[in-house]
Design an enzyme around this catalytic site. Sequence first.
Site, PDB file in Angstrom:
ATOM      1  N   ARG A 121       0.593  -1.486   0.305  1.00 20.03           N
ATOM      2  CA  ARG A 121       0.197  -0.084  -0.164  1.00 20.03           C
ATOM      3  C   ARG A 121       0.891   1.002   0.072  1.00 20.03           C
ATOM      4  O   ARG A 121       2.280   1.021   0.308  1.00 20.03           O
ATOM      5  CB  ARG A 121      -0.983   0.178   1.065  1.00 20.03           C
ATOM      6  N   ASN A 159      -5.083   8.108   4.012  1.00 19.79           N
ATOM      7  CA  ASN A 159      -4.485   7.281   4.990  1.00 19.79           C
ATOM      8  C   ASN A 159      -3.628   7.358   5.938  1.00 19.79           C
ATOM      9  O   ASN A 159      -2.904   7.003   5.084  1.00 19.79           O
ATOM     10  CB  ASN A 159      -5.427   5.334   4.998  1.00 19.79           C
ATOM     11  N   GLU A 160      -3.329   7.213   6.811  1.00 16.09           N
ATOM     12  CA  GLU A 160      -2.134   7.414   7.672  1.00 16.09           C
ATOM     13  C   GLU A 160      -0.798   7.689   6.456  1.00 16.09           C
ATOM     14  O   GLU A 160      -0.267   7.244   6.184  1.00 16.09           O
ATOM     15  CB  GLU A 160      -1.861   6.312   8.003  1.00 16.09           C
ATOM     16  N   GLU A 319      -8.217   4.959  14.969  1.00 12.41           N
ATOM     17  CA  GLU A 319      -7.993   3.513  14.834  1.00 12.41           C
ATOM     18  C   GLU A 319      -7.292   3.496  17.042  1.00 12.41           C
ATOM     19  O   GLU A 319      -6.228   3.952  17.288  1.00 12.41           O
ATOM     20  CB  GLU A 319      -6.849   3.408  14.125  1.00 12.41           C
ATOM     21  N   TRP A 327       2.220  -5.932  13.151  1.00  9.37           N
ATOM     22  CA  TRP A 327       3.152  -5.945  12.403  1.00  9.37           C
ATOM     23  C   TRP A 327       4.850  -5.931  13.073  1.00  9.37           C
ATOM     24  O   TRP A 327       5.345  -5.486  12.868  1.00  9.37           O
ATOM     25  CB  TRP A 327       2.985  -4.676  11.432  1.00  9.37           C
ATOM     26  N   GLU A 367      -3.069  -8.316   7.200  1.00 10.72           N
ATOM     27  CA  GLU A 367      -3.768  -8.466   8.645  1.00 10.72           C
ATOM     28  C   GLU A 367      -4.299  -9.320   9.034  1.00 10.72           C
ATOM     29  O   GLU A 367      -5.377  -8.827   9.807  1.00 10.72           O
ATOM     30  CB  GLU A 367      -4.015  -6.461   8.271  1.00 10.72           C
ATOM     31  N   LYS A 368      -4.412 -10.565   8.352  1.00 12.50           N
ATOM     32  CA  LYS A 368      -5.221 -11.213   8.800  1.00 12.50           C
ATOM     33  C   LYS A 368      -5.023 -11.494  10.346  1.00 12.50           C
ATOM     34  O   LYS A 368      -5.861 -12.084  11.207  1.00 12.50           O
ATOM     35  CB  LYS A 368      -5.423 -12.287   8.001  1.00 12.50           C
ATOM     36  N   HIS A 370      -4.380  -9.444  12.876  1.00 17.99           N
ATOM     37  CA  HIS A 370      -4.077  -8.117  13.484  1.00 17.99           C
ATOM     38  C   HIS A 370      -5.860  -8.423  14.067  1.00 17.99           C
ATOM     39  O   HIS A 370      -6.612  -9.201  13.402  1.00 17.99           O
ATOM     40  CB  HIS A 370      -4.461  -7.007  12.470  1.00 17.99           C
TER      41      HIS A 370
END
Length: 691
Positions: A121, A159-160, A319, A327, A367-368, A370
């Site tokens: 990303r 985003n971020e 968030e 991560w 991110e599964k 997370h």
Amino acid sequence: MARREHRWPQPLAGQQARIWYGGDYNPDQWPEDVWDDDVRLMKKAGVNLVSVGIFSWARIETSEGVFDFDWLDRIIDKLGKAGIAVDLASATASPPMWLTQAHPEVLWKDYRGDVCNPGARQHWRPTSPVFREYALKLCRAMAEHYKDNPYVVAWHVGNEYGCHNRFDYSDDAMRAFQDWCRARYGTIDAVNDAWGTAFWSQRMNDFSEIVPPRFIGDGNFMNPGKLLDFKRFSSDALKAFYEAERDALAEITPGLPLTTNFMISAGGTCLDYADWADEVDFVSNDHYFTPGEAHLDELAYAASFTDGVARKDPWFLMENSTSAVNWREVNFRKEPGQLVRDALTHLAMGANAICFFQWRQSKAGAEKFHSAMVPHAGEDSQVYRDVCELGADLNKLADEGLLGTKLVKSKVAVVFDYQSQWATEHTATPTQHVRHWTEPLAWFRALADQGVTADVVPVGGAWDEYEAVVLPSLYLIDEATARRVREYVADGGKLLVSSYTGISDERDHVWLGGYPGAIRDVVGVRIEEFAPLAEGDGTPDHLDLSNGAVAHDLADVITSVADTAKVLATFRDDPWTGMDGRPAITVNEYGDGKAAYVAGLLGREGLALSLPQLLDELGVDTPMETDCADVLRVERADESDENHFVFLFNRTHADAVVDVEGEPVVSSLVHLTMSEHSAVIKPNGVLVVKL
């Protein structure tokens, strides 16, 4: 430029204002037969807002100019009819494969010139005119399609920013950097002066000779002035891209407030968020916990700084995590109680919205693992039960009037400066073991050990309106800030300064005549050299102080003390080192005020040991209770003080006994006594009372 007017997302028609509660929702990851169950579980948990579409560009614009809003319309309609508002993303965070395949020139390059290929990303460069064209086309299409949708209450822009594409060294970036330098300095001679290019024959004749700080060979040293300015430029370049998206959306939907999620944490120094805060309608932040004993303190510090960046206007926790992230090398889960406690810490520090990444835990993708509000285990899980408990707590606090309150101002401000952090990151410094960001956190924690919950304030903020101010390793101090310091102390202010403060001006040019040159007269000491401390062959790795504290990493060689200064502690060392007996902690009278100087990095423990005497010398009162260090106390109140809330958080892994001053409103892991005049707060517990 003026700060944007604060505008907050308004409730859906027919609803009352509540504390916003929810998280990132990615329905495009799931078949539609899951959507109705999502809505059911959201309502059960008290969720009233979700952020949608953050990484959905490829699903919304399936190929160039071909838009599919049908699926997004259906889920927004389901949510809205269930009373759940939507914070709609511009969806530009990561470009789709069809775009990067057609236009590989939008991909950013690292300092060696290697291309960042798609596959994760944020693989776009903020200075690319091609990428901006495509991104703004998507923004306008989104805004036109949803401009009359009654369920969309805010825009989530990007985003971020800079999480992965903070630095780009492409030719687009080079040209933009040249333009930035021209706007900042006006002439190439001014750039040469700012960067000190007389050193190593780096003088430039024209702006075209300015290049980004690309690879210069292993073990070599980049020009520190250029490096500092490139970090400033990179923050500004991403901000300019955000502003372009924001303005494209605002032109079509002027009634909707806009934000983007910052990444404020103790060590999160990617962008200058104090500067960015002027460009959002309301400040939003993403924060993820630090595992271990600093968990609560670092979270409270970051939340306090978010409140400082927001200038005490309500802010939005966009968030955080219900439990583990994915991560880190080892991804620790949260302990029982920490989900609720952490959220209420942000709330105590001024947040009027509590959201998580993400609603439902992914079954595939990066991110599964997370954590999420609905974990892999599903509804029958402790995480989801805690999510429901938190939702009930937030509704209770809203009923009691919390929304009209703000974080009560502390008596002490701890100052943080992004650009001082960036300057201390250079590879040619007295020691690579010192960075600015660690020192404000150490002072915040040490003050908490004295029962003082400090406000963390940006260097450009109103720190001079506090009773006492800490300048913790504020490496860069320009003339304007130095003047503010002098005026503050001369008018009766109480200043605490630690080593490595006031060394250079805004160009990273050293103030001459002895450290801390920028404010040497205020603190009343003169330092000729630094004394780095580290393990080595016969070199000291620490210095003892006469008051029992210990300096690590760095100490100052003070060679003279003003007649108006008082020495509170000295260094203790072997005579041959030249440090034995030298001043380590001093207090100087300056005008009507006083300035303390700590000539070494003492860490949280050493500062906590030294603060009682320091604060007494400065005349700063602290709570007298011996157990005040065990509990973090935070207060929110409205202007009339009709609604005044006290949040009490257990900072330890032992039971903490507290007096109950008012009416208990919300509690987690708390045992109230029969008389309800005292309470036992368990580890990871929190008690909220209304005075």
